[in-house]
Design a protein around this motif. Structure first.
Motif, short mmCIF file in Angstrom:
data_model
loop_
_atom_site.label_atom_id
_atom_site.label_comp_id
_atom_site.label_asym_id
_atom_site.label_seq_id
_atom_site.Cartn_x
_atom_site.Cartn_y
_atom_site.Cartn_z
N GLU A 99 -12.03 24.01 -32.25
CA GLU A 99 -10.94 23.10 -32.62
C GLU A 99 -10.75 22.02 -31.57
N SER A 100 -11.60 22.02 -30.56
CA SER A 100 -11.36 21.08 -29.47
C SER A 100 -12.49 20.08 -29.25
N ASN A 101 -13.49 20.06 -30.15
CA ASN A 101 -14.64 19.22 -29.84
C ASN A 101 -15.20 18.53 -31.08
N LEU A 102 -15.53 17.27 -30.89
CA LEU A 102 -16.31 16.55 -31.90
C LEU A 102 -17.42 15.86 -31.12
N SER A 103 -18.68 16.11 -31.49
CA SER A 103 -19.78 15.51 -30.74
C SER A 103 -20.61 14.60 -31.63
N LEU A 104 -21.10 13.53 -31.02
CA LEU A 104 -21.94 12.57 -31.73
C LEU A 104 -23.22 12.40 -30.93
N LEU A 105 -24.34 12.21 -31.63
CA LEU A 105 -25.59 11.91 -30.93
C LEU A 105 -25.96 10.47 -31.22
N VAL A 106 -26.17 9.71 -30.15
CA VAL A 106 -26.60 8.30 -30.32
C VAL A 106 -27.79 8.05 -29.40
N HIS A 107 -28.56 7.01 -29.67
CA HIS A 107 -29.61 6.63 -28.72
C HIS A 107 -28.92 6.17 -27.44
N SER A 108 -29.54 6.50 -26.29
CA SER A 108 -28.88 6.19 -25.01
C SER A 108 -28.60 4.70 -24.83
N ARG A 109 -29.35 3.85 -25.56
CA ARG A 109 -29.08 2.42 -25.40
C ARG A 109 -27.69 2.05 -25.92
N TYR A 110 -27.09 2.88 -26.75
CA TYR A 110 -25.75 2.58 -27.29
C TYR A 110 -24.63 3.29 -26.54
N LYS A 111 -25.00 4.01 -25.47
CA LYS A 111 -23.98 4.84 -24.81
C LYS A 111 -22.76 4.04 -24.33
N ALA A 112 -23.02 2.97 -23.54
CA ALA A 112 -21.89 2.22 -22.97
C ALA A 112 -21.04 1.61 -24.07
N GLU A 113 -21.72 1.06 -25.08
CA GLU A 113 -21.00 0.43 -26.18
C GLU A 113 -20.14 1.49 -26.91
N ALA A 114 -20.72 2.67 -27.12
CA ALA A 114 -19.99 3.73 -27.84
C ALA A 114 -18.79 4.20 -27.03
N LEU A 115 -18.97 4.42 -25.72
CA LEU A 115 -17.85 4.91 -24.90
C LEU A 115 -16.71 3.88 -24.89
N ASN A 116 -17.08 2.60 -24.80
CA ASN A 116 -16.05 1.57 -24.79
C ASN A 116 -15.37 1.45 -26.15
N ALA A 117 -16.16 1.52 -27.22
CA ALA A 117 -15.57 1.40 -28.56
C ALA A 117 -14.62 2.57 -28.82
N LEU A 118 -15.02 3.77 -28.41
CA LEU A 118 -14.17 4.94 -28.63
C LEU A 118 -12.90 4.84 -27.78
N ASN A 119 -13.04 4.32 -26.57
CA ASN A 119 -11.85 4.18 -25.72
C ASN A 119 -10.83 3.28 -26.39
N GLU A 120 -11.35 2.18 -26.92
CA GLU A 120 -10.50 1.20 -27.60
C GLU A 120 -9.88 1.84 -28.86
N GLY A 121 -10.70 2.50 -29.63
CA GLY A 121 -10.25 3.03 -30.92
C GLY A 121 -9.36 4.26 -30.80
N LEU A 122 -9.56 5.09 -29.77
CA LEU A 122 -8.82 6.35 -29.70
C LEU A 122 -7.69 6.35 -28.69
N PHE A 123 -7.76 5.46 -27.71
CA PHE A 123 -6.76 5.54 -26.63
C PHE A 123 -5.90 4.30 -26.44
N SER A 124 -6.28 3.16 -27.06
CA SER A 124 -5.42 2.02 -26.82
C SER A 124 -4.29 2.06 -27.85
N ALA A 125 -3.12 1.68 -27.43
CA ALA A 125 -1.93 1.89 -28.28
C ALA A 125 -2.03 1.11 -29.60
#
Ligand code: ADP
Ligand code: ASP
Ligand code: MG
Length: 441
Positions: free
Chosen positions: A415-441
Motif C-alpha cells: 500500500e506504500s509503493n508505486l514503481s515505474l520503469l523508464v529509460h535512464s535518459r528520461y530519469k531527470a525529466e521524470a523526477l522533475n515532472a513528478l515533483n511538479e505534479g505530485l508535490f507542488s500546491a
C-alpha cells in the motif's frame, strides 16, 4: 543506549570533527558512535588500488603522498595540544606505512584491495578517538573487525554481532562514548571485507538492532530524507516522518542518503531511525518508525542500472507453474528481481545485477522465448499512502508522466509503493515532472 553514525562530510574537516565532539557529549546519554571515512578518502583509496593493480607504482605513490599530506594537514588543525598532535601523527604514520606496504604486494588481489579501502574508517576513528582522549571525554575505540562479520552470501551475521557486543560492551560501562568503524567487517575466511559503498549506515543499523538501541541516528549533510533527489530536482523538502516500510523502499530504490539495506535491521528489532543534519543540528530531520502521517504522496527515489527481461511462455494459455519455474531460476543464480509485470503468456522482470544473466537466459530458453533485454533502465519509486480507498493516486502519477514513455508499472504490491520503469535518459525529466505534479500546491 543510542547509536549515532556520522558520514564522510560530517567528519571531513577538523572543525566538523570538533563540532561532532560537542554534539555527542551535549547530553549525558551513552552512545556508540559509528564513523565513515573522511569524505573523498574511500574514492582515493580505491584509485590507489587501481594504480597498484595497473603496476603504476609512480601513480600509486603520488596518490598516497597527496592523501597523506591531506591527513597531516587535518591533524595539525584538529588537536589543541602537542600530546594530541603526537597521538594523531602516530596514527597517520602507522596507517600510511601499512598503505605504502601494499604497493609492493604482487599480485594485488581483492583481499588487499579490501584491506586498503578499510583504511579510511580505520584512520577516521583512530584520529577521532585520539581527539576525544585529548579533550578528556570518557571514551573507547571498539574495533568493528572484532564484531562485524558477513557470511558466504555477503549477508551480515547479526546474531554474531549481538553475541560479540554483549561480551565486549560491558567492559566499557564507564565510557560514555564508544567509537567504532562503519563499513568494515570480516568475511568467513577471516579477511577484512566491507558492507559495500555507503555501508556505514548499515553498520549503525546492525549495531542498533543487535543491542536493541533506543534510537539510531544517521547524521549527514542534509536535513533528513527529502521528498525527491535533491541532486536532480530543485525545491525538494524534508519529509518529517516515514514508516520503516516507506524508508526501506526509498533506500532500496536509490535515495542515496541511506545505504539500501539500512532499514532492515532497525525494522526487525523496532528501533527508530532518525536522520539528522550535522551542519544544522537543530533541524528536526526525519523520523523513521512505525507511525506515519496520512499524506498521500510522501517521496520519490530512483534507481539506475536496471535491466528489463521479457519472457514469453512457449506453452499454451493457462499453463500453471510457469511463474514458479521462472523464479526458481532467478533464485538458483541468487539474482533478486525488483519489478514484475505479467500477462497470461508472458512476464517482464527487472534485475539490477546482470552477473549471471547468461546462465539465467540459457535456462529460461529451455522453456520460454526471450526478447532482447532492455539495458540502461531506471526504476522510479513513488512512496506514499496508497491504500485501496485512496482514489486518484494513479491518475495523478500518469498525468505528471504524460510526456514520458513508461516501460513498466508496478502498483498494488504494497500500500506504500508505486514503481515505474523508464529509460535512464528520461530519469531527470521524470523526477522533475513528478515533483511538479505530485508535490507542488
Ligand atoms: P554521508 O557521507 O553522510 O553518508 P551521503 O552522501 O551518502 O552522505 O548521503 C547524503 C546525500 O544523499 C545528500 O547530500 C543528498 O545529495 C543525497 N540524497 C539523494 N537522495 C536524497 C533524498 N531523497 N533525501 C536526502 N538526501 C538525498
Ligand atoms: N566510506 C565508505 C564509502 O565511502 C562507507 C560510507 O561512507 O558509508 O562508501
Ligand atoms: Mg552515505
Amino acid at each position: 543506549m543510542h547509536v549515532w553514525k556520522f558520514g564522510g562530510t560530517s567528519v571531513g574537516k577538523p572543525e566538523r570533527m570538533q563540532s561532532i565532539r560537542t554534539l555527542i557529549t551535549e547530553d549525558n546519554t551513552r552512545k556508540i558512535v559509528v564513523l565513515s571515512a573522511l569524505s573523498g578518502s574511500t574514492n582515493t583509496l580505491l584509485a590507489i588500488g587501481e594504480a597498484i593493480k595497473a603496476n603504476d607504482d609512480i601513480e600509486a605513490n603520488a596518490k598516497i603522498d597527496s592523501l597523506k599530506a591531506h591527513y597531516d594537514g587535518f591533524i595539525s588543525e584538529l588537536y589543541n595540544t602537542p600530546e594530541g598532535k603526537a597521538a594523531g601523527q602516530q596514527v597517520v604514520d602507522k596507517e600510511f606505512s601499512f598503505i605504502r606496504s601494499l604497493t609492493s604486494i604482487k599480485p594485488f588481489t581483492l583481499k588487499q584491495e579490501k584491506e586498503l579501502v578499510a583504511e579510511g574508517e580505520l584512520l577516521s576513528t583512530q584520529i577521532f578517538h585520539a581527539y576525544l582522549v585529548e579533550e578528556g571525554v570518557p571514551s573507547t575505540l571498539l574495533p568493528a573487525l572484532e564484531f562485524m562479520r558477513i557470511d558466504a552470501d555477503n549477508e551480515p551475521e547479526i546474531q554474531y554481532t549481538q553475541e560479540k557486543l554483549a561480551e565486549m560492551l560491558p567492559q566499557y560501562d564507564n565510557k560514555q562514548i564508544v567509537v567504532t568503524q562503519g563499513f568494515i567487517c570480516r568475511n568467513p575466511r577471516g579477511e577484512v571485507d566491507n558492507l559495500k559503498r555507503g555501508g556505514s549506515d548499515y553498520t549503525a543499523s546492525l549495531i542498533g538492532g543487535a543491542i536493541r538501541a533506543d534510537e539510531i541516528q544517521i547524521w549527514t549533510d542534509i536535513d533528513g530524507m527529502h521528498n525527491n533527489d535533491p541532486r536532480i530536482v530543485k525545491n525538494t523538502f524534508p519529509v518529517r516522518e516515514l514508516t520503516f516500510d516507506e524508508a526501506a523502499e526509498l533506500a532500496y530504490f536509490g535515495a542515496k542518503i541511506l545505504h539500501p539495506s539500512t532499514i532492515t535491521p532497525a525494522r526487525m528489532f523496532g528501533v527508530p531511525v532518525r536522520l539528522k543534519n550535522t551542519m544544522d543540528p537543530s533541524a528536526p530531520g526525519t523520523l523513521i518508525a512505525d507511525r506515519t502521517s496520512d499524506q498521500v504522496f510522501k517521496a520519490i527515489a530512483a534507481k539506475d542500472g536496471i535491466t528489463a527481461l521479457y519472457i514469453h511462455s512457449t506453452r499454451m494459455l493457462n499453463a500453471y507453474g510457469f511463474l514458479r519455474r521462472i523464479f526458481e531460476i532467478f533464485e538458483k543464480y541468487k539474482t533478486p528481481v525488483d519489478m514484475l509485470a505479467t500477462s497470461e503468456v508472458s512476464v517482464s522482470v527487472t534485475v539490477d545485477n546482470i552477473d549471471r544473466i547468461k546462465e539465467i537466459s540459457d535456462e529460461l530458453s529451455t522453456f520460454c522465448s526471450l526478447e532482447e533485454p532492455d539495458y540502461d533502465q531506471t526504476i522510479i519509486c513513488i512512496v506514499g499512502n496508497f491504500s485501496a480507498d485512496n482514489e486518484g493516486v494513479a491518475v495523478r502519477v500518469f498525468n505528471a508522466m504524460k510526456n514520458i514513455p513508461i516501460r513498466m508499472i508496478s502498483y498494488g504490491g504494497t500500500e506504500s509503493n508505486l514503481s515505474l520503469l523508464v529509460h535512464s535518459r528520461y530519469k531527470a525529466e521524470a523526477l522533475n515532472a513528478l515533483n511538479e505534479g505530485l508535490f507542488s500546491a
